[in-house]
Design an enzyme around this catalytic site. Sequence first.
Site, PDB file in Angstrom:
ATOM      1  CD  GLU A   1      19.499  12.871  27.133  1.00  0.00           C
ATOM      2  OE1 GLU A   1      20.293  12.825  26.168  1.00  0.00           O
ATOM      3  OE2 GLU A   1      18.862  13.872  27.443  1.00  0.00           O
TER       4      GLU A   1
ATOM      5  CE  LYS B   1      33.314   7.462  26.192  1.00  0.00           C
ATOM      6  NZ  LYS B   1      33.991   8.147  25.373  1.00  0.00           N
TER       7      LYS B   1
ATOM      8  CB  CYS C   1      59.077 -23.622  11.925  1.00  0.00           C
ATOM      9  SG  CYS C   1      57.722 -23.213  10.799  1.00  0.00           S
TER      10      CYS C   1
ATOM     11  CB  CYS D   1      58.834 -22.300   5.882  1.00  0.00           C
ATOM     12  SG  CYS D   1      57.599 -22.210   7.168  1.00  0.00           S
TER      13      CYS D   1
ATOM     14  CB  CYS E   1      59.250 -26.051   7.730  1.00  0.00           C
ATOM     15  SG  CYS E   1      60.172 -24.726   8.522  1.00  0.00           S
TER      16      CYS E   1
ATOM     17  CD  GLU F   1      26.199  10.832  18.247  1.00  0.00           C
ATOM     18  OE1 GLU F   1      25.913  12.028  18.536  1.00  0.00           O
ATOM     19  OE2 GLU F   1      27.358  10.384  18.302  1.00  0.00           O
TER      20      GLU F   1
ATOM     21  CE  LYS G   1      29.436  10.520  25.088  1.00  0.00           C
ATOM     22  NZ  LYS G   1      30.062  10.163  23.822  1.00  0.00           N
TER      23      LYS G   1
ATOM     24  CB  CYS H   1      60.107 -19.954  10.528  1.00  0.00           C
ATOM     25  SG  CYS H   1      60.679 -21.286   9.463  1.00  0.00           S
TER      26      CYS H   1
ATOM     27  CD  GLU I   1      -2.705  -1.332   2.453  1.00  0.00           C
ATOM     28  OE1 GLU I   1      -3.936  -1.231   2.502  1.00  0.00           O
ATOM     29  OE2 GLU I   1      -2.011  -1.642   3.441  1.00  0.00           O
TER      30      GLU I   1
ATOM     31  CE1 TYR J   1      23.071  15.103  21.163  1.00  0.00           C
ATOM     32  CE2 TYR J   1      22.799  12.783  20.577  1.00  0.00           C
ATOM     33  CZ  TYR J   1      23.508  13.972  20.500  1.00  0.00           C
ATOM     34  OH  TYR J   1      24.645  14.024  19.744  1.00  0.00           O
TER      35      TYR J   1
ATOM     36  CG  ASP K   1      30.176   4.933  19.719  1.00  0.00           C
ATOM     37  OD1 ASP K   1      30.621   6.076  19.518  1.00  0.00           O
ATOM     38  OD2 ASP K   1      30.893   3.928  19.850  1.00  0.00           O
TER      39      ASP K   1
END
Length: 673
Positions: free
Chosen positions: A116, A315, A409, A433, A412, A176, A118, A427, A33, A228, A120
């Site tokens: 509120e 934070k 190693c 190798c 090898c 934001e 925050k 190595c 619609e 905000y 990011d």
Amino acid sequence: MDIEARVKELRSELDRHNHAYYVENNPLISDREFDALMRELEELEKAHPELDDPLSPTHRVGSDLAHGGFEQVTHQRPMLSLGNTYSVEEVDAWAARCNDALGNEGGLRSVPIVGEMKFDGTSISITYEHGRMVRAVTRGDGEKGDDVTANVRTIKSIPLVLADGDWPETFEIRGEIVLPWKAFERLNAERAFNEEPLFANPRNAASGTLKLQSSAEVARRGLDAYFYYLLADELPADNHYDNMMKAREWGFKVSTAMTLMNTIDEVDAFIKYWDEERRLLPVATDGLVFKVNNLRQQLNLGFTSKSPRWAIAYKFPAERALTPLKFVSFEVGRTGVVTPVANLEPVLLSGTVVKRASLHNEDIIRQLDIHEGDSLYVEKGGEIIPKITGVDLKARRPDAPAVSFVKFCPDCGTELKRAEGEAAWMCPNKYGCRPQLLGRLEHFVGRHMMDINGLGEENVALLFDAGRVKDIADFYDLKPSDIEGLDRMGRRSAEKIVDGIAASRNVPFDRVLYALSIPYVGETVAKRIVRAMGSIDAIMNAPREQLEAIDGVGGAIAESIADYFSYEPNREIVERLRRAGVRLESDVEESAPHSDLLAGKTIVISGVFNHFSREEYKDMIEKNGGKNSGSISKKTSFVLAGDNMGPSKLEKAKSLGIPLLSEDEFLEMIDKK
Ligand code: IVH
């Protein structure tokens, strides 16, 4: 009904349905619609161009026309930042300071606080006049930002024309712009598929997207926005909370997490609740924001030079999980460096499952004091890469041995070596190798090197394991019949690969040099060497002092180059590449600097860019006679600063008084605008 009235009616209907769908999450009609109404409006607008309106819902799809950079606009009121806190105690102390400053004995009850999320993302300031969006501007440096109106218009949760209401004739609303997790993951999956660099987090993705040239691409990526902060000469209410509720009524998305609180206990409970609950939100958040609700009290508290005293950010601690270590694997890279990797019991962290995390080198394993079977703390901060930050000592079995670094190693069996002063074990079996041989083949075909179409990690391994390709020169001897019939390889794919290899003969010499995988010869060093020396013959036969004298090429690099060419099979590879027609000298055209506009300048590149890639900027600096450097020092002439420049770099540039140039300023400087 006359046509103009019908057009108006359709527009306000569609606006209403966009709001119901994108802001309320509560569609009132079916997609079908909705599409029918949209089509009707599109057709009427097409037949009656005189009725066009840039704010019509039909324009939400954006356009492909590049608008040639963004116009800079000065903010009517500067966009400030927020002070940060990291604990409940610090938030309580801030609330107490507000109380004291306002002369309240009675505690918080008389200084109501709004809590509120925050968000990011990247902040935006949008101005409305007579209920119509007139301008959307990024934060920029806080004083002036970029006019991104065309892009913001495509964000469907942001109203373009407000329904009737008691909104001020002119007002500014700040919020934001975010890229929801789902859209972020879809975008990165797409970029991975196209071998484009991934966005580290939704914040970078949102700010990068907002500054794209094509608003059609912006529309496609699925940005959203939360608001905000309302500013106007005359606001509807004398407090922040009621103003935001008004904004919600007018059609703006205001988070339902926004809460008015009267006691410090409520503030503490709010923090505790959201510390956990935020994981379930559809968008990234990096903390909470607390604001003094009453505007008169806000006025009395005022601002410092950087941020309001009436608001503070809290934070979130980086997300952390505890999970058992299954085992440490040791992985050999193209250059022979052996990297220890913690293989973990899979654990959910900030929305993704973590199974592996690099332990980087032996010293880090020692510092963390990891024992077999330990439970490890994994953290994911703002970035997507997980990090091991510690060990749960209480859970350690008393007899668990410390994890020790391998001596040989894992591929090898050659005894590993660690150069003095280096953190990495290597190595030394460079030419025998498997992961090193294979790594160099994969590097050779990569996008910044020979860019061979049709060859990726998988196909290279297939060719290597089938014995068809042992070194990089072997690629040029391949015929479709050598490839066809290998696992899932048809005639068509085989031909495509051979064509891709043939096309790589035109790759410029500096990329060929980089593609050889000479240790320490990265993209930039290769360019410098090619500019100074011109051809592979000159490089192969140059005395060490001559290489060392090239700007940016030190003793270690010169030695590594000499070492590479002292190995006879490498010289043979070069001869075979030459016979295959690969470019082993530079065009005069290519190597000559285009200008000396940046002569004598040392430039550091930092942040995320919108117009060109970091590589392209490096190239521009060099072509204009400048020098690109990785770290800021007194010698730095300026920083070419993109979005989200790292805080430590920013700090350093500030303390040394080194100017920051935006992308646009830089492009102007080298006449590219
Ligand atoms: S208020 C003068 N509220 O955080 C106060 N900012 O660190 C202006 N942010 O630049 C900001 N969510 O981009 C405020 N609920 C929120 C926020 C918020 C995210 C961002 C905003 C600001 C930055 C400050």
